[in-house]
Scaffold this active site. Structure first.
Site, PDB file in Angstrom:
ATOM      1  N   HIS A  19     -26.705  15.818  34.728  1.00 34.85           N
ATOM      2  CA  HIS A  19     -25.247  15.779  34.594  1.00 34.85           C
ATOM      3  C   HIS A  19     -24.547  15.546  35.930  1.00 34.85           C
ATOM      4  O   HIS A  19     -23.452  14.978  35.954  1.00 34.85           O
ATOM      5  CB  HIS A  19     -24.762  17.054  33.912  1.00 34.85           C
ATOM      6  CG  HIS A  19     -25.224  17.153  32.495  1.00 34.85           C
ATOM      7  ND1 HIS A  19     -25.505  18.340  31.867  1.00 34.85           N
ATOM      8  CD2 HIS A  19     -25.479  16.166  31.572  1.00 34.85           C
ATOM      9  CE1 HIS A  19     -25.907  18.099  30.622  1.00 34.85           C
ATOM     10  NE2 HIS A  19     -25.891  16.795  30.427  1.00 34.85           N
ATOM     11  N   SER A  97     -23.918  16.058  27.777  1.00 36.03           N
ATOM     12  CA  SER A  97     -23.463  14.793  28.359  1.00 36.03           C
ATOM     13  C   SER A  97     -22.301  14.159  27.590  1.00 36.03           C
ATOM     14  O   SER A  97     -21.391  13.599  28.227  1.00 36.03           O
ATOM     15  CB  SER A  97     -24.631  13.810  28.478  1.00 36.03           C
ATOM     16  OG  SER A  97     -25.356  13.703  27.277  1.00 36.03           O
ATOM     17  N   GLU A 115     -27.018   9.932  17.702  1.00 34.27           N
ATOM     18  CA  GLU A 115     -27.932  11.062  17.497  1.00 34.27           C
ATOM     19  C   GLU A 115     -28.665  10.846  16.177  1.00 34.27           C
ATOM     20  O   GLU A 115     -28.047  10.516  15.174  1.00 34.27           O
ATOM     21  CB  GLU A 115     -27.161  12.387  17.485  1.00 34.27           C
ATOM     22  CG  GLU A 115     -28.007  13.601  17.200  1.00 34.27           C
ATOM     23  CD  GLU A 115     -29.209  13.736  18.111  1.00 34.27           C
ATOM     24  OE1 GLU A 115     -30.314  13.995  17.588  1.00 34.27           O
ATOM     25  OE2 GLU A 115     -29.045  13.572  19.343  1.00 34.27           O
ATOM     26  N   ASP A 161     -31.793   9.953  27.299  1.00 35.73           N
ATOM     27  CA  ASP A 161     -32.589  11.160  27.571  1.00 35.73           C
ATOM     28  C   ASP A 161     -33.233  11.686  26.283  1.00 35.73           C
ATOM     29  O   ASP A 161     -32.821  12.699  25.745  1.00 35.73           O
ATOM     30  CB  ASP A 161     -31.752  12.241  28.264  1.00 35.73           C
ATOM     31  CG  ASP A 161     -30.572  12.699  27.443  1.00 35.73           C
ATOM     32  OD1 ASP A 161     -30.115  11.923  26.593  1.00 35.73           O
ATOM     33  OD2 ASP A 161     -30.123  13.840  27.626  1.00 35.73           O
TER      34      ASP A 161
END
Length: 280
Positions: A19, A97, A115, A161
Site C-alpha cells: 500500500h 487497496s 473480485e 495481488d
C-alpha cells in the site's frame, strides 16, 4: 481455489509495503490534471474489520500497520501513509487497496475493481455502494485485466495481488501481464508477490519472466523480515513495478531504511531495490 480470505492478513507487513507503493504511484499519477484509471485485479472486500474473528486469529496487523503507527517516522511519504491509515485504525479498521484508491483518486479518475470470490465480491459491493466513478466486477482478475486493456483513459495503474495459493497463479499472472502490456504499453503495472519457504517459492521465475518483457522498465522491491526456511511460510514480500514513474525509486530508497527498522525483529532483515530491466 476460493479458500483465501484477506481478512486474516489485513494490515500485515506485506500490506504495508504494497500500500505504500500503491500510494506513491497514485500520487504520481495525480500530479497531472489529466484523468487516469485504477484497476484492481484482486480487490478482496476493500475494507477490513480488525476486530473480526479472522484478523484476531492471526493478529498479523500487530507486526505490520500497528508498529508503523506507533513509530515516530520521519520520512514524509511514510508519514503521509500513516496519516491516511490512522483514521481507519482508530475505528478498528484497515483500508484495503480499493479503499486507498478511493481516497487517493480524484473526481475525474475511475476505479475498476475485480473480485472472483463469491462472498468477497458481495462485501466489496457493499463497501463501495454509491461511490462515484467506481465499478465492481465479479470476474477473474487475470481475464478481466486483458479484457480491459487498454482502458480509457490510457493513463493508469493496475494493482495485481492474487493469493498465489495455486501454482497456476504465477503462470496466469505472467500471461495476463504480457498480453495486457502488448495492448497498453503506457500503463503502470504493480505486482505484489510473497517470498515463501524454499520448497514453495516461485517468485524468482515469475520476476525473470516479467523482466523479459520487451521495452519495459522493471523495478523490483523486496522486504525480507525473517529467515527463509525450508518449510515455513512467508518470510517477506516483494513489489515488481513495470513502467514506474520518474523518481518513484528515489522515494522508495528514502523510506525503506526507516520502514525496515520499524518492522524488523530479525537482525538479518533487509530490503533491496533492483532494476531488472531498463529500456534506456
Amino acid at each position: 481455489m476460493f479458500s483465501y480470505r484477506h481478512g486474516y492478513h489485513a494490515g500485515n507487513h506485506a500490506d504495508v509495503l504494497k500500500h505504500l507503493c500503491q500510494m506513491l504511484l497514485l500520487n504520481k499519477l495525480a500530479e497531472k490534471d489529466k484523468a487516469f484509471v485504477y484497476i484492481d485485479t484482486h480487490s478482496g472486500a476493500g475494507l477490513y474489520d480488525l476486530t473480526s474473528a479472522q484478523a484476531q486469529k492471526t493478529g498479523e496487523y500487530k507486526d505490520g500497520i500497528d508498529r508503523l503507527l506507533d513509530a515516530n517516522c520521519q520520512d514524509s511519504n511514510l508519514r503521509s501513509y500513516i496519516k491516511l491509515v490512522d483514521e481507519y485504525r482508530r475505528d478498528n479498521r484497515y483500508p484495503g487497496s480499493p479503499e486507498l484508491a478511493r481516497r487517493l483518486c480524484r473526481s475525474q479518475d475511475s476505479l475498476q475493481l475485480m473480485e472472483w470470490h463469491n462472498n468477497e465480491v458481495q462485501n466489496l459491493r457493499a463497501n463501495f455502494k454509491g461511490v462515484r466513478n467506481t465499478h465492481t466486477h465479479h470476474r477473474n482478475g487475470f481475464e478481466g485485466l486483458v479484457a480491459m486493456s487498454p482502458p480509457k483513459p490510457a493513463r493508469g495503474l493496475v494493482l495485481i495481488d492474487p493469493s498465489y495459493e495455486l501454482e497456476a497463479d504465477y503462470q496466469e499472472l505472467v500471461s495476463a501481464v504480457k498480453e495486457s502490456y502488448k495492448r497498453w504499453k503506457t500503463g503502470i503495472f504493480a505486482i505484489w508477490y510473497p517470498l515463501l519457504a524454499k520448497s514453495r517459492d516461485r517468485s524468482e521465475k515469475m520476476t525473470k519472466a516479467l523482466a523479459a518483457i520487451q521495452g519495459a522498465d522493471v523495478l523490483d522491491i523486496q522486504l525480507k523480515l525473517h529467515p527463509q526456511e525450508q518449510d515455513v511460510g512467508m518470510y517477506g514480500s516483494g513489489m515488481l513495478v513495470i513502467n514506474p514513474p520518474w523518481q518513484f525509486d528515489t522515494q522508495l530508497e528514502a523510506l525503506m531504511p526507516e520502514l525496515l527498522d520499524t518492522l524488523k525483529d530479525w537482525p538479518g532483515a533487509s530490503y533491496q531495490l533492483n532494476w531488472l530491466a531498463r529500456s534506456e
